[in-house]
Design a protein around this motif. Structure first.
Motif, PDB file in Angstrom:
ATOM      1  N   HIS A  50       0.832  -1.203   0.000  1.00  0.00           N
ATOM      2  CA  HIS A  50       0.000   0.000   0.000  1.00  0.00           C
ATOM      3  C   HIS A  50       0.870   1.257   0.000  1.00  0.00           C
ATOM      4  CE1 HIS A  50      -2.850  -3.029   1.348  1.00  0.00           C
ATOM      5  NE2 HIS A  50      -3.819  -2.197   0.986  1.00  0.00           N
ATOM      6  N   ASP A  51       0.456   2.262  -0.759  1.00  0.00           N
ATOM      7  CA  ASP A  51       1.181   3.528  -0.813  1.00  0.00           C
ATOM      8  C   ASP A  51       1.112   4.255   0.520  1.00  0.00           C
ATOM      9  OD1 ASP A  51       1.831   3.209  -3.504  1.00  0.00           O
ATOM     10  OD2 ASP A  51       0.021   4.241  -4.188  1.00  0.00           O
ATOM     11  N   GLY A  52       2.195   4.936   0.858  1.00  0.00           N
ATOM     12  CA  GLY A  52       2.207   5.797   2.034  1.00  0.00           C
ATOM     13  C   GLY A  52       2.410   5.083   3.350  1.00  0.00           C
ATOM     14  N   VAL A  53       2.702   3.791   3.321  1.00  0.00           N
ATOM     15  CA  VAL A  53       2.909   3.024   4.551  1.00  0.00           C
ATOM     16  C   VAL A  53       4.379   3.099   4.940  1.00  0.00           C
ATOM     17  CG1 VAL A  53       2.902   0.692   5.530  1.00  0.00           C
ATOM     18  CG2 VAL A  53       0.995   1.462   4.124  1.00  0.00           C
ATOM     19  N   ALA A  54       4.629   3.335   6.217  1.00  0.00           N
ATOM     20  CA  ALA A  54       5.995   3.349   6.736  1.00  0.00           C
ATOM     21  C   ALA A  54       6.117   2.276   7.804  1.00  0.00           C
ATOM     22  CB  ALA A  54       6.323   4.710   7.330  1.00  0.00           C
ATOM     23  N   LEU A  55       7.124   1.443   7.702  1.00  0.00           N
ATOM     24  CA  LEU A  55       7.402   0.449   8.731  1.00  0.00           C
ATOM     25  C   LEU A  55       8.415   1.049   9.691  1.00  0.00           C
ATOM     26  CD1 LEU A  55       7.740  -2.807   6.595  1.00  0.00           C
ATOM     27  CD2 LEU A  55       5.706  -1.885   7.715  1.00  0.00           C
ATOM     28  N   MET A  56       8.081   1.068  10.967  1.00  0.00           N
ATOM     29  CA  MET A  56       8.951   1.683  11.971  1.00  0.00           C
ATOM     30  C   MET A  56       9.024   0.808  13.210  1.00  0.00           C
ATOM     31  SD  MET A  56       7.648   5.592  12.133  1.00  0.00           S
ATOM     32  CE  MET A  56       7.417   6.591  10.686  1.00  0.00           C
ATOM     33  N   THR A  57      10.138   0.898  13.898  1.00  0.00           N
ATOM     34  CA  THR A  57      10.222   0.313  15.227  1.00  0.00           C
ATOM     35  C   THR A  57       9.486   1.251  16.181  1.00  0.00           C
ATOM     36  OG1 THR A  57      12.247   1.492  15.810  1.00  0.00           O
ATOM     37  CG2 THR A  57      12.507  -0.659  14.708  1.00  0.00           C
ATOM     38  N   ALA A  58       9.232   0.798  17.395  1.00  0.00           N
ATOM     39  CA  ALA A  58       8.575   1.651  18.391  1.00  0.00           C
ATOM     40  C   ALA A  58       9.411   2.904  18.650  1.00  0.00           C
ATOM     41  CB  ALA A  58       8.347   0.873  19.680  1.00  0.00           C
ATOM     42  N   SER A  59      10.714   2.754  18.690  1.00  0.00           N
ATOM     43  CA  SER A  59      11.607   3.889  18.916  1.00  0.00           C
ATOM     44  C   SER A  59      11.529   4.899  17.767  1.00  0.00           C
ATOM     45  CB  SER A  59      13.046   3.390  19.093  1.00  0.00           C
ATOM     46  OG  SER A  59      13.916   4.471  19.289  1.00  0.00           O
ATOM     47  N   GLU A  60      11.527   4.398  16.545  1.00  0.00           N
ATOM     48  CA  GLU A  60      11.414   5.289  15.381  1.00  0.00           C
ATOM     49  C   GLU A  60      10.065   6.002  15.370  1.00  0.00           C
ATOM     50  OE1 GLU A  60      14.190   2.860  12.179  1.00  0.00           O
ATOM     51  OE2 GLU A  60      12.090   2.288  12.447  1.00  0.00           O
ATOM     52  N   ASN A  61       9.022   5.302  15.750  1.00  0.00           N
ATOM     53  CA  ASN A  61       7.700   5.909  15.810  1.00  0.00           C
ATOM     54  C   ASN A  61       7.677   7.025  16.856  1.00  0.00           C
ATOM     55  OD1 ASN A  61       4.951   6.190  15.154  1.00  0.00           O
ATOM     56  ND2 ASN A  61       4.380   4.876  16.857  1.00  0.00           N
ATOM     57  N   GLY A  62       8.275   6.782  18.003  1.00  0.00           N
ATOM     58  CA  GLY A  62       8.365   7.804  19.046  1.00  0.00           C
ATOM     59  C   GLY A  62       9.151   9.014  18.583  1.00  0.00           C
ATOM     60  N   ASP A  63      10.263   8.793  17.889  1.00  0.00           N
ATOM     61  CA  ASP A  63      11.069   9.900  17.362  1.00  0.00           C
ATOM     62  C   ASP A  63      10.263  10.728  16.371  1.00  0.00           C
ATOM     63  OD1 ASP A  63      13.198   8.972  18.871  1.00  0.00           O
ATOM     64  OD2 ASP A  63      14.205   8.012  17.160  1.00  0.00           O
ATOM     65  N   CYS A  64       9.521  10.056  15.511  1.00  0.00           N
ATOM     66  CA  CYS A  64       8.695  10.741  14.516  1.00  0.00           C
ATOM     67  C   CYS A  64       7.630  11.588  15.208  1.00  0.00           C
ATOM     68  CB  CYS A  64       8.057   9.708  13.593  1.00  0.00           C
ATOM     69  SG  CYS A  64       7.098  10.398  12.249  1.00  0.00           S
ATOM     70  N   TYR A  65       6.990  11.033  16.219  1.00  0.00           N
ATOM     71  CA  TYR A  65       5.952  11.753  16.967  1.00  0.00           C
ATOM     72  C   TYR A  65       6.545  12.992  17.652  1.00  0.00           C
ATOM     73  CZ  TYR A  65       2.533  12.860  20.542  1.00  0.00           C
ATOM     74  OH  TYR A  65       1.649  13.517  21.356  1.00  0.00           O
ATOM     75  N   ARG A  66       7.676  12.811  18.334  1.00  0.00           N
ATOM     76  CA  ARG A  66       8.300  13.949  19.031  1.00  0.00           C
ATOM     77  C   ARG A  66       8.712  15.044  18.049  1.00  0.00           C
ATOM     78  NH1 ARG A  66       9.771   9.768  22.224  1.00  0.00           N
ATOM     79  NH2 ARG A  66      11.699   9.290  21.146  1.00  0.00           N
ATOM     80  N   ALA A  67       9.239  14.653  16.891  1.00  0.00           N
ATOM     81  CA  ALA A  67       9.627  15.645  15.888  1.00  0.00           C
ATOM     82  C   ALA A  67       8.411  16.403  15.384  1.00  0.00           C
ATOM     83  CB  ALA A  67      10.356  14.958  14.729  1.00  0.00           C
ATOM     84  N   GLU A  68       7.319  15.716  15.181  1.00  0.00           N
ATOM     85  CA  GLU A  68       6.097  16.362  14.713  1.00  0.00           C
ATOM     86  C   GLU A  68       5.535  17.311  15.769  1.00  0.00           C
ATOM     87  OE1 GLU A  68       3.261  17.516  12.081  1.00  0.00           O
ATOM     88  OE2 GLU A  68       4.987  16.242  11.642  1.00  0.00           O
ATOM     89  N   MET A  69       5.551  16.897  17.013  1.00  0.00           N
ATOM     90  CA  MET A  69       5.048  17.754  18.098  1.00  0.00           C
ATOM     91  C   MET A  69       5.935  18.989  18.299  1.00  0.00           C
ATOM     92  SD  MET A  69       2.206  16.586  19.142  1.00  0.00           S
ATOM     93  CE  MET A  69       1.882  16.163  17.451  1.00  0.00           C
ATOM     94  N   ALA A  70       7.228  18.847  18.048  1.00  0.00           N
ATOM     95  CA  ALA A  70       8.147  19.984  18.185  1.00  0.00           C
ATOM     96  C   ALA A  70       7.892  21.036  17.104  1.00  0.00           C
ATOM     97  CB  ALA A  70       9.590  19.497  18.111  1.00  0.00           C
ATOM     98  N   ARG A  71       7.356  20.596  15.963  1.00  0.00           N
ATOM     99  CA  ARG A  71       7.057  21.542  14.873  1.00  0.00           C
ATOM    100  C   ARG A  71       5.826  22.373  15.162  1.00  0.00           C
ATOM    101  NH1 ARG A  71       7.120  18.607   9.207  1.00  0.00           N
ATOM    102  NH2 ARG A  71       5.174  19.699   9.322  1.00  0.00           N
ATOM    103  N   LYS A  72       4.966  21.926  16.055  1.00  0.00           N
ATOM    104  CA  LYS A  72       3.698  22.612  16.307  1.00  0.00           C
ATOM    105  C   LYS A  72       3.820  23.677  17.360  1.00  0.00           C
ATOM    106  CE  LYS A  72       0.832  18.954  14.645  1.00  0.00           C
ATOM    107  NZ  LYS A  72      -0.340  18.204  14.736  1.00  0.00           N
TER     108      LYS A  72
END
Length: 72
Positions: A50-72
């Protein structure tokens, strides 16, 4: 396997406008045995086609979330 693909398909439908996370818990003693590994392989094949799917470890997912929250 059907339960997992149905779960993914529902999340994928809702993920067009808002990211969704599907956690897949894997324990080598249970999932990695020869008579079960084909189900995991089939699920991952279904997910990654499926298009747009990213496979991440729990740590990578947490890093992505924190980076997104820091942008807001």
């Amino acid at each position: 396997m059907k339960r997992c693909t149905d779960h993914f398909d529902r999340l994928y439908l809702g993920g067009a406008d808002n990211a969704r996370v599907m956690a897949i818990s894997i324990h080598p003693y249970i999932t990695g045995v020869p008579h079960r590994i084909n189900y995991l392989e089939a699920l991952l094949d279904h997910v990654i086609c499926h298009d747009g799917v990213a496979l991440m470890t729990a740590s990578e997912n947490g890093d992505c979330y924190r980076a997104e929250m820091a942008r807001k």
